[in-house]
Design a protein around this motif. Structure first.
Motif, mmCIF file in Angstrom:
data_model
loop_
_atom_site.group_PDB
_atom_site.id
_atom_site.type_symbol
_atom_site.label_atom_id
_atom_site.label_comp_id
_atom_site.label_asym_id
_atom_site.label_seq_id
_atom_site.Cartn_x
_atom_site.Cartn_y
_atom_site.Cartn_z
ATOM 1 N N UNK A 108 -4.773 -3.580 -3.692
ATOM 2 C CA UNK A 108 -3.785 -2.791 -2.942
ATOM 3 C C UNK A 108 -2.443 -2.818 -3.663
ATOM 4 N N UNK A 109 -2.074 -4.005 -4.168
ATOM 5 C CA UNK A 109 -0.834 -4.114 -4.939
ATOM 6 C C UNK A 109 -0.903 -3.243 -6.197
ATOM 7 N N UNK A 110 -2.052 -3.247 -6.870
ATOM 8 C CA UNK A 110 -2.220 -2.397 -8.059
ATOM 9 C C UNK A 110 -2.018 -0.936 -7.700
ATOM 10 N N UNK A 111 -2.633 -0.502 -6.604
ATOM 11 C CA UNK A 111 -2.512 0.892 -6.165
ATOM 12 C C UNK A 111 -1.057 1.261 -5.896
ATOM 13 N N UNK A 112 -0.343 0.374 -5.188
ATOM 14 C CA UNK A 112 1.062 0.650 -4.849
ATOM 15 C C UNK A 112 1.915 0.710 -6.111
ATOM 16 N N UNK A 113 1.724 -0.238 -7.034
ATOM 17 C CA UNK A 113 2.525 -0.271 -8.266
ATOM 18 C C UNK A 113 2.278 0.976 -9.110
ATOM 19 N N UNK A 114 1.019 1.400 -9.194
ATOM 20 C CA UNK A 114 0.704 2.608 -9.966
ATOM 21 C C UNK A 114 1.339 3.831 -9.314
ATOM 22 N N UNK A 115 1.296 3.892 -7.985
ATOM 23 C CA UNK A 115 1.940 5.003 -7.289
ATOM 24 C C UNK A 115 3.445 5.031 -7.570
ATOM 25 N N UNK A 116 4.069 3.868 -7.553
ATOM 26 C CA UNK A 116 5.508 3.801 -7.847
ATOM 27 C C UNK A 116 5.785 4.304 -9.261
ATOM 28 N N UNK A 117 4.941 3.893 -10.216
ATOM 29 C CA UNK A 117 5.093 4.346 -11.603
ATOM 30 C C UNK A 117 4.970 5.866 -11.705
ATOM 31 N N UNK A 118 3.942 6.420 -11.059
ATOM 32 C CA UNK A 118 3.716 7.870 -11.135
ATOM 33 C C UNK A 118 4.813 8.645 -10.422
ATOM 34 N N UNK A 177 -3.090 -0.739 -17.680
ATOM 35 C CA UNK A 177 -3.067 0.203 -16.560
ATOM 36 C C UNK A 177 -4.374 0.976 -16.468
ATOM 37 N N UNK A 178 -4.915 1.379 -17.617
ATOM 38 C CA UNK A 178 -6.149 2.167 -17.619
ATOM 39 C C UNK A 178 -7.296 1.422 -16.981
ATOM 40 N N UNK A 179 -7.464 0.140 -17.316
ATOM 41 C CA UNK A 179 -8.554 -0.652 -16.750
ATOM 42 C C UNK A 179 -8.357 -0.884 -15.252
ATOM 43 N N UNK A 180 -7.132 -1.213 -14.857
ATOM 44 C CA UNK A 180 -6.863 -1.476 -13.445
ATOM 45 C C UNK A 180 -7.008 -0.211 -12.600
ATOM 46 N N UNK A 181 -6.440 0.892 -13.079
ATOM 47 C CA UNK A 181 -6.516 2.145 -12.326
ATOM 48 C C UNK A 181 -7.966 2.638 -12.269
ATOM 49 N N UNK A 182 -8.710 2.484 -13.355
ATOM 50 C CA UNK A 182 -10.120 2.897 -13.358
ATOM 51 C C UNK A 182 -10.910 2.127 -12.304
ATOM 52 N N UNK A 183 -10.624 0.836 -12.179
ATOM 53 C CA UNK A 183 -11.330 0.034 -11.164
ATOM 54 C C UNK A 183 -11.002 0.543 -9.760
ATOM 55 N N UNK A 184 -9.738 0.834 -9.527
ATOM 56 C CA UNK A 184 -9.335 1.343 -8.211
ATOM 57 C C UNK A 184 -10.023 2.674 -7.916
ATOM 58 N N UNK A 188 -3.359 3.081 7.064
ATOM 59 C CA UNK A 188 -2.896 2.054 7.995
ATOM 60 C C UNK A 188 -2.755 0.714 7.286
ATOM 61 N N UNK A 189 -3.678 0.438 6.357
ATOM 62 C CA UNK A 189 -3.641 -0.826 5.607
ATOM 63 C C UNK A 189 -2.376 -0.916 4.757
ATOM 64 N N UNK A 190 -1.960 0.223 4.185
ATOM 65 C CA UNK A 190 -0.758 0.234 3.348
ATOM 66 C C UNK A 190 0.501 -0.113 4.136
ATOM 67 N N UNK A 191 0.468 0.165 5.434
ATOM 68 C CA UNK A 191 1.638 -0.114 6.277
ATOM 69 C C UNK A 191 1.708 -1.580 6.700
ATOM 70 N N UNK A 192 0.727 -2.394 6.254
ATOM 71 C CA UNK A 192 0.709 -3.807 6.607
ATOM 72 C C UNK A 192 0.653 -4.655 5.338
#
Length: 564
Positions: free
Chosen positions: A28-38, A381-388, A16-20
Motif C-alpha cells: 500500500x505504501x508502494x502504491x501511494x508513493x508511486x501515485x505521489x511520484x506520478x 520502481x519497475x519491479x515494485x510497480x510491476x508487482x503491484x 476505503x483501505x487507503x483512507x486508513x
C-alpha cells in the motif's frame, strides 16, 4: 448473477483501505508513493502546461493562442508537415519491414542472426545520429554528393522533408520487422492452407489471409513508427533547413534568442499530445473492430528454397540490413579521419577523440552518471510497480497503469517544456539542475521497464511466494529475497534497453539542459550545428559503441534468464 448485498459488504474496498493509514502494508505504501511520484512529475506538469496554454503573451486569460494556431499557416502548417513526414515514413517502413520479416520468418535464408543484430542495432541508435551520418555522406559537401556530382549525376543533398522521411524510414522500419516477424512465426497456418486448397495464389493468400491475421501486430508496429517520427526532434532539426515540424516549432517558441513565446509553446505542446493520443485511439479502434483470435496450434514451418532464390533473398535482406547500419559505420570511420576545423583531410588520426576528452569530458561523464542514476530508480520502481499491477489488482492499480501509459504519447520536447513550466518557480525550483534531467529520463523510460517486469512476473508461479510467506517470512522480505531474484534476469535485460534509449535521449534533454548539465547527445547536436564534424563523429561513436555493448549484455542476460 448479481452479487448480493452481503457479498458486496465482504468484498475489500481498496479506496476505503487507503483512507486508513494504520492498516497500510508495504505494498500500500508502494502504491501511494508511486501515485505521489506520478502526480508530481506527470499529471501536475501536464495540468500546468494545459493551464498555461490559455494565457496570451500579455498574461491575460484567452483562447488567442489556439485561434492563432488555426488562423496562421506558420503554426498549422507545422502540424501538416509533422503528419506528412510521419505518415510517409510509416508507409515506407511497412514496405520495407513486412517483406523483410516475411522472407526471414518463412524461408531458409542465410545469416538470419546477423540480419537481426544489424536491424536491432539500427533501431537502437538515436535518429539524430542517423541524420548526422547521412549529412556526412549526402549533405551539401558529403563525399557521396561530391562523387555523384563529379561523374555528372545531378544530386542536391539530403536536406529537406524528403531527407527526413528517408532517415525516419531507415531508422524505424525495424519496429515493423520485429513485430511482424514475431507474429509470422506464431500464426496458425490452417487458414493459409485452406486458402491454398481453394486455389488461391501465394500473393493472394498473403494479402487476403496472412496480413489480415497479423493486422493487430502490424498496426502496433506502424503506431510505434508513426509516434516515434511524430515526436522526433533531432532529425528534422538537423535536416529540415526551414522545414518546420511541430516539436521544433514548440521548442523554438519556448527557447528563442528573440524572447520566445512560452504560452504559444504550451499551446503547441497540448496540440502535440492531443494528436498523439488521437492516433493511439484510432489504431485501437481499427484493431477492436474485428476478431483476430487464432488457435496457434499449427505454426508455420520454414520453407526450403532452391539455391538461386535462397541466395537472392539472402542478398536482398542483407542489403537492407547493411544500408540501415551505414550511419553507425560512417560515424565510427569518420571519427578517425584527420580534420582541421570543419574540413576533413586524407589520413587517420585520434585527434577528434583527444579534443573531446580535453574539451567536453563533463558531457561524457554527465551522460553516464545521469543515466545510471535513472536506471537504478527505474529498476527499483519497475519491479515494485510491476508487482503491484500483477499481484495486487484493483481499481486503484488499474488507474495507476493508465497514468503510466501517458509518457507513451508524450513527445520528449513536450515533457521538457511541461517540467520547466511546473518547476521554475517556488516552492520547488528544479530548472537548470541535473535532478530535472533524471526525472525526465525516469518518466520517459519507466513504462518500458515496467512492461518488461510485468511480463516476467506473469510467468512466475505465485506458489513460491506463498510458500515463503507460510514459513513466516514477511511479504516485503519475500519479495526482495525470492520474487525479486527470480525477476532479476528479465528485468535487467529490459532495463538495459531503457539504458540505451536514455544515454541517447535528445528531445527532452535539449529543452532541459544548461551548460553545466550538457550530455553527449546535446553536445553532438551543438557540434553539428557549428560544423565540428570530427568531434561530433567521435562523440557519436562513443554512443554507438555503448549501444552495441549494452545490446550484447542484454542478449546474454535474456538467454541466461527469462526472455523479454
Amino acid at each position: 448473477m448479481q452479487p448480493t448485498n452481503a457479498a458486496r459488504a465482504l468484498r475489500p474496498n481498496p479506496f476505503k483501505r487507503l483512507l486508513q493509514p494504520k492498516q497500510w502494508d508495504f505494498w500500500t505504501w508502494v502504491t501511494v508513493i508511486v501515485y505521489v511520484f506520478l502526480l508530481a512529475f506527470i499529471l501536475y506538469p501536464l495540468v500546468s502546461l494545459f493551464y498555461n496554454s490559455f494565457f496570451n503573451d500579455k498574461g491575460d486569460f484567452s483562447l488567442e493562442n489556439y485561434g492563432n494556431f488555426l488562423k496562421l499557416k506558420y503554426y498549422y502548417g507545422s502540424l501538416w508537415n509533422s503528419l506528412k513526414v510521419s505518415a510517409l515514413a510509416t508507409v515506407f517502413a511497412i514496405l520495407i519491414g513486412v517483406p523483410l520479416a516475411y522472407v526471414t520468418a518463412r524461408y531458409n535464408v542465410k545469416f538470419k542472426g546477423l540480419i537481426q543484430i544489424l536491424v536491432i542495432m539500427s533501431l537502437l541508435s538515436p535518429p539524430f545520429i542517423g541524420a548526422y551520418s547521412w549529412i556526412l555522406m549526402l549533405g551539401n559537401n558529403g563525399f557521396i554528393t561530391r562523387f555523384l556530382q563529379d561523374i555528372g549525376i545531378p544530386f542536391q543533398s539530403v536536406y529537406g522533408w524528403k531527407g527526413i522521411v528517408f532517415v525516419f524510414t531507415l531508422q524505424f522500419y525495424p519496429h515493423i520487422y520485429l513485430y511482424v516477424s514475431g507474429a509470422l512465426k506464431t500464426i496458425d497456418t490452417s487458414l493459409e492452407e485452406a486458402a491454398e486448397s481453394l486455389g488461391r495464389g501465394a500473393f493472394h493468400r498473403l494479402m487476403t489471409v496472412t496480413l489480415p491475421l497479423i493486422f493487430p501486430t502490424l498496426s502496433a508496429g506502424a503506431l510505434m513508427v508513426f509516434m516515434a517520427s511524430f515526436a522526433d526532434f533531432g532529425t528534422p532539426m538537423l535536416l529540415g533547413q526551414g522545414f518546420k515540424v511541430l516539436p521544433i516549432l514548440a521548442y523554438e517558441q519556448f527557447i528563442s534568442e528573440m524572447g520566445g513565446n512560452p504560452a504559444m509553446a504550451s499551446t503547441l505542446s497540448v496540440i502535440l499530445i492531443f494528436c498523439s493520443t488521437a492516433i493511439l485511439f484510432v489504431q485501437r479502434y481499427f484493431v477492436s473492430r474485428k476478431n483476430y483470435s487464432m488457435t496457434g496450434m499449427r505454426t508455420p514451418k520454414v520453407q526450403p528454397l532452391k539455391t538461386l532464390p535462397k541466395w537472392l533473398l539472402t542478398f536482398g535482406a542483407l542489403l537492407v540490413a547493411c544500408v540501415s547500419i551505414i550511419p553507425q559505420a560512417t560515424v565510427i570511420v569518420t571519427s578517425f579521419i584527420k580534420t582541421k576545423g570543419p574540413v576533413f583531410h586524407p589520413g587517420f588520426s585520434l585527434n577528434s577523440y583527444k579534443e573531446i576528452l580535453y574539451r567536453v569530458p563533463k558531457a561524457i561523464a554527465h551522460t553516464y552518471s545521469f543515466s545510471l542514476i535513472s536506471i537504478v530508480i527505474m529498476i527499483v520502481m519497475g519491479m515494485l510497480v510491476a508487482y503491484v499491477l500483477v499481484r495486487r489488482k484493483s481499481k486503484i492499480t488499474a488507474m495507476l497503469d493508465g497514468i503510466l501509459m501517458i509518457p507513451y504519447v508524450m513527445p520528449g520536447t513536450v515533457l521538457g517544456i511541461s517540467l520547466i513550466i511546473a518547476f521554475n518557480k517556488p516552492p520547488v525550483i528544479l530548472t537548470g539542475t541535473w535532478v530535472i534531467l533524471v526525472i525526465a529520463y525516469v518518466v520517459r523510460k519507466l513504462p518500458y521497464t515496467i512492461r518488461s517486469s510485468t511480463a516476467i512476473l506473469t510467468q512466475l508461479d505465485k506458489s513460491v511466494e506463498e510458500a515463503s510467506i507460510s514459513l513466516g517470512v514477511p511479504p516485503m522480505k519475500t519479495f526482495f529475497k525470492t520474487t525479486g531474484r527470480m525477476m532479476a534476469p528479465g528485468v535487467m535485460s529490459g532495463a538495459i534497453l531503457s539504458w540505451i534509449t536514455t544515454i541517447n535521449e535528445l528531445s527532452s534533454t535539449v529543452v532541459l539542459y544548461t551548460g553545466a548539465t550538457a550530455t553527449i547527445s546535446v553536445t553532438i547536436y551543438s557540434e553539428v550545428f557549428t560544423a565540428n564534424y570530427g568531434t561530433g563523429a567521435a562523440l557519436a561513436s562513443i554512443l554507438s559503441i555503448s549501444t552495441l555493448i549494452s545490446l550484447l549484455i542484454a542478449s546474454k542476460l535474456s538467454k541466461k534468464g527469462l526472455q523479454l
